[in-house]
Design an enzyme around this catalytic site. Structure first.
Site, PDB file in Angstrom:
ATOM      1  N   LYS A 179      36.966 -20.370 -13.038  1.00 50.28           N
ATOM      2  CA  LYS A 179      36.571 -19.449 -11.954  1.00 50.28           C
ATOM      3  C   LYS A 179      37.482 -18.232 -11.920  1.00 50.28           C
ATOM      4  O   LYS A 179      37.030 -17.114 -11.666  1.00 50.28           O
ATOM      5  CB  LYS A 179      36.588 -20.176 -10.609  1.00 50.28           C
ATOM      6  CG  LYS A 179      35.484 -21.206 -10.536  1.00 50.28           C
ATOM      7  CD  LYS A 179      34.583 -21.026  -9.350  1.00 50.28           C
ATOM      8  CE  LYS A 179      33.260 -21.738  -9.571  1.00 50.28           C
ATOM      9  NZ  LYS A 179      32.423 -21.868  -8.410  1.00 50.28           N
ATOM     10  N   GLU A 250      37.555 -25.408  -3.860  1.00 48.80           N
ATOM     11  CA  GLU A 250      36.600 -25.582  -4.951  1.00 48.80           C
ATOM     12  C   GLU A 250      36.419 -27.050  -5.312  1.00 48.80           C
ATOM     13  O   GLU A 250      37.393 -27.747  -5.608  1.00 48.80           O
ATOM     14  CB  GLU A 250      37.176 -24.820  -6.158  1.00 48.80           C
ATOM     15  CG  GLU A 250      36.259 -24.689  -7.321  1.00 48.80           C
ATOM     16  CD  GLU A 250      35.084 -23.797  -7.044  1.00 48.80           C
ATOM     17  OE1 GLU A 250      35.233 -22.712  -6.453  1.00 48.80           O
ATOM     18  OE2 GLU A 250      33.973 -24.198  -7.422  1.00 48.80           O
ATOM     19  N   ASP A 251      35.178 -27.506  -5.266  1.00 47.98           N
ATOM     20  CA  ASP A 251      34.829 -28.847  -5.757  1.00 47.98           C
ATOM     21  C   ASP A 251      35.636 -29.979  -5.113  1.00 47.98           C
ATOM     22  O   ASP A 251      36.083 -30.926  -5.783  1.00 47.98           O
ATOM     23  CB  ASP A 251      34.916 -28.892  -7.296  1.00 47.98           C
ATOM     24  CG  ASP A 251      33.720 -28.171  -7.936  1.00 47.98           C
ATOM     25  OD1 ASP A 251      32.911 -27.599  -7.187  1.00 47.98           O
ATOM     26  OD2 ASP A 251      33.596 -28.174  -9.165  1.00 47.98           O
ATOM     27  N   ASP A 274      31.629 -23.732  -2.804  1.00 51.70           N
ATOM     28  CA  ASP A 274      30.482 -24.646  -2.917  1.00 51.70           C
ATOM     29  C   ASP A 274      29.591 -24.549  -1.692  1.00 51.70           C
ATOM     30  O   ASP A 274      28.382 -24.710  -1.784  1.00 51.70           O
ATOM     31  CB  ASP A 274      30.976 -26.086  -3.086  1.00 51.70           C
ATOM     32  CG  ASP A 274      31.951 -26.172  -4.236  1.00 51.70           C
ATOM     33  OD1 ASP A 274      31.552 -25.858  -5.359  1.00 51.70           O
ATOM     34  OD2 ASP A 274      33.139 -26.499  -3.996  1.00 51.70           O
TER      35      ASP A 274
END
Ligand code: NAD
Length: 558
Positions: A179, A250-251, A274
């Site tokens: 990213k 993130e995630d 997300d």
């Protein structure tokens, strides 16, 4: 070296005195490899450390492109690109920029999914910071080990929900690394500003724990108060060590993701890609699709497969968009329906109590078990897959969508490609080419009845680089939902009639730099409107933002 694009002092890579000799060749931010000029070779102690012939950046690009294309598998290409990034970032980003459509799927989804699964096996050299729960009590000290003092963008994961692949623990590091590469390649964030972080609290993936080559802590995930204390210490340490950094969650697994975002937003400028990035890309796709169906937001019935971060994030932003067009909030929420692993999300559903984020969408309806039953009952105009469950949009469901709608909207957003709810081909074939389709990972064009359809990629890469760059450029105190909505609207407006004629509801990835700049400008405008901007920019910030972008070109050091 280009001056850093924000008003910073020097960072580790920011300016002279330049390192010399082999220290220069091993500094990926400064290294030019065979492109060091004769003068630089003499002045910087490089004579003899390089083969004699001097090459231009363009010649280097053509050589690495040839080498890359000779690699047979996407994973080998990923390894090749990672090695290049660790060696010479200017060359890496030149390649990324000039061949964005070819490179983005290699450094990001779908290849990054495979790379994370095999991160242990392909691990060569660490990139980013691994902070494990064993470092409790000294996280600030660990952050200070990072060689750059003026970090502006942190992407952090705890590896619990990597793409649609589940808990990959410390192997999830491929995601923040990828990213941040996209922040630079797409928006022009200087690579020195980015810091990828993996928080290792263990993994509940039993096969990883049993794998002797697993890189992370081989115990069950630490949860509850110990986890929360660890995150709280991490957030406080980021504020202390990198006070100007924006943070992207993130995630994370969805039991933590919503909570962490809500709890930390007031104290740390942060967003969850997300939830919010996905929401913006999906709403943008919907707005572009509505130009083709001549519909409006208020008339849609949205049915989601998957009621997690992505799904409810999209629904929340749809509601915000519809409200801004005058629709009452309750009416807008009533337009969104969800099917999760236990069937249609309805009020008083028997079994486990509904998670908090699903409650606004638990309407009065009899419980239904399957997606097919829900399609019959809800008769959606829009079907969105964010479940991580492949092939769940069956041919029968796609055909039914085409019976219900002259132009059905179907987004199969789960990543990577192996997890998509349906393929582009199935979507076009089963709807006789009438579908307005997007997928999270790229699919090749589909030819049907003499016409070629180019499916759009509904991927967050269209959103987060521009939003983050804009927020950093104006020093936004907070990243608001209104900024994501502004970004979604701008993205939809950038879709041309030629795109739509090809069946594409997003701009071509070849335009990603332009798209990211436009979104950054929209975010700056939104920040100003809400009084959240802390850095003065010209009334029209376009030229200023353009000038601040990192350009992958070599500078002369002497
Ligand atoms: P999540 O874990 O928060 O949510 C997953 C949801 O799917 C849960 O509600 C779960 O109940 C549901 N689900 C699981 N199995 C199911 C089944 N058999 N039938 C119906 N529902 C089922 O995950 P998330 O963050 O919402 O991500 C979901 C997917 O969306 C992932 O594959 C991810 O890669 C993808 N995604 C894509 C993008 C993009 O840019 N296109 C962005 C974010 C997420």
């Amino acid at each position: 070296m280009a001056p850093l694009p924000f008003d910073s002092g020097l960072s580790a890579a920011g300016g002279p005195p330049w390192p010399r000799g082999s220290a220069l060749l091993t500094n990926s931010l400064l290294n030019k490899g065979t492109a060091f000029t004769e003068r630089e070779r003499d002045a910087l102690g490089l004579r003899g450390l390089l083969p004699p012939r001097v090459f231009t950046l363009e010649e280097q690009v053509s050589r690495v492109l040839g080498n890359l294309r000779r690699k047979e598998s996407p994973l080998e290409k990923y390894i090749f690109l990672t090695t290049l990034q660790n060696r010479n970032e200017t060359l890496f980003y030149r390649l990324m920029q000039d061949y964005a459509e070819e490179m983005i799927p290699l450094i990001y989804t779908p290849t990054v999914g495979q790379a994370c699964l095999e991160y242990g096996a392909i691990f060569r050299r660490p990139r980013g910071l691994f902070i494990s729960i064993r470092e409790r009590g000294r996280i600030a000290e660990v952050l200070r080990h990072w060689p750059v003092t003026d970090v502006r963008m942190i992407v952090v994961t705890d590896g619990e929900r990597i793409l649609g692949l589940g808990d990959l623990g410390a192997l999830g590091m491929g995601i923040p690394v990828g990213k941040l590469a996209l922040y630079t390649a797409c928006a022009g964030l200087h690579p020195a500003y980015g810091l990828p972080i993996t928080l290792d609290v263990g993994t509940d993936n039993a096969s990883l724990r049993a794998d002797p080559s697993y890189l992370g802590l081989p115990h069950a995930r630490v949860r509850g108060t110990a986890y929360d204390d660890f995150i709280n210490e991490f957030v406080a340490a980021v504020r202390e060590v990198f006070p100007r950094a924006l943070l992207q969650w993130e995630d994370f697994g969805n039991t933590n993701a919503f909570r962490l975002l809500q709890e930390n937003r007031p104290r740390l400028c942060s967003f969850n890609d997300d939830i919010q990035g996905t929401a913006a890309v999906a709403v943008a796709g919907l707005l572009a699709a509505l130009r083709e169906t001549a519909g409006n937001l208020a008339d849609q019935r949205l049915l989601f497969l998957g009621a997690g971060e992505a799904g409810t994030g999209i629904a929340d932003l749809y509601v915000a968009a519809a409200c801004s067009e005058g629709m009452p909030e309750a009416a807008a929420r009533a337009r969104c329906w969800f099917v999760d692993s236990e069937g249609l999300v309805v009020r008083n559903r028997p079994g486990r109590p509904l998670a908090h984020h699903k409650l606004p969408y638990a309407h009065d309806h009899a419980p239904l078990r399957t997606l097919a039953e829900a399609v019959e009952a809800i008769t959606p105009t829009v079907l969105i897959g964010v479940s991580g469950q492949p092939s769940t949009f069956t041919p029968a469901i796609l055909r039914r969508m085409a019976e219900l709608n002259p132009r059905p909207v179907v987004f199969a957003l789960s990543n990577p490609t192996s997890q998509a709810e349906c393929t582009a081909e199935a979507a076009y074939v089963e709807t006789q080419g009438r579908v307005l389709f997007a997928s999270g990972s790229p699919f090749p064009p589909v030819t049907l009845g003499g016409r070629t359809y180019t499916p759009g990629q509904g991927n967050n890469v269209y959103i987060f680089p521009g939003v983050g760059f804009g927020a950093l450029a104006c020093g936004a105190r907070e990243i608001t939902d209104a900024m994501f909505l502004a970004a979604a609207r701008r993205l939809a407006a950038l879709v041309t009639s030629e795109d739509l004629a090809l069946g594409r509801i997003y701009p071509a990835l070849t335009r990603i730099r332009e798209v990211s700049l436009e979104l950054a400008i929209a975010v700056v405008a939104e920040a100003r409107k809400d009084g959240l901007s802390t850095i003065a920019l010209p009334a029209d910030p376009r030229a200023e933002l353009t000038a601040r972008r990192f350009e992958a070109v070599y500078r002369e050091y002497v």
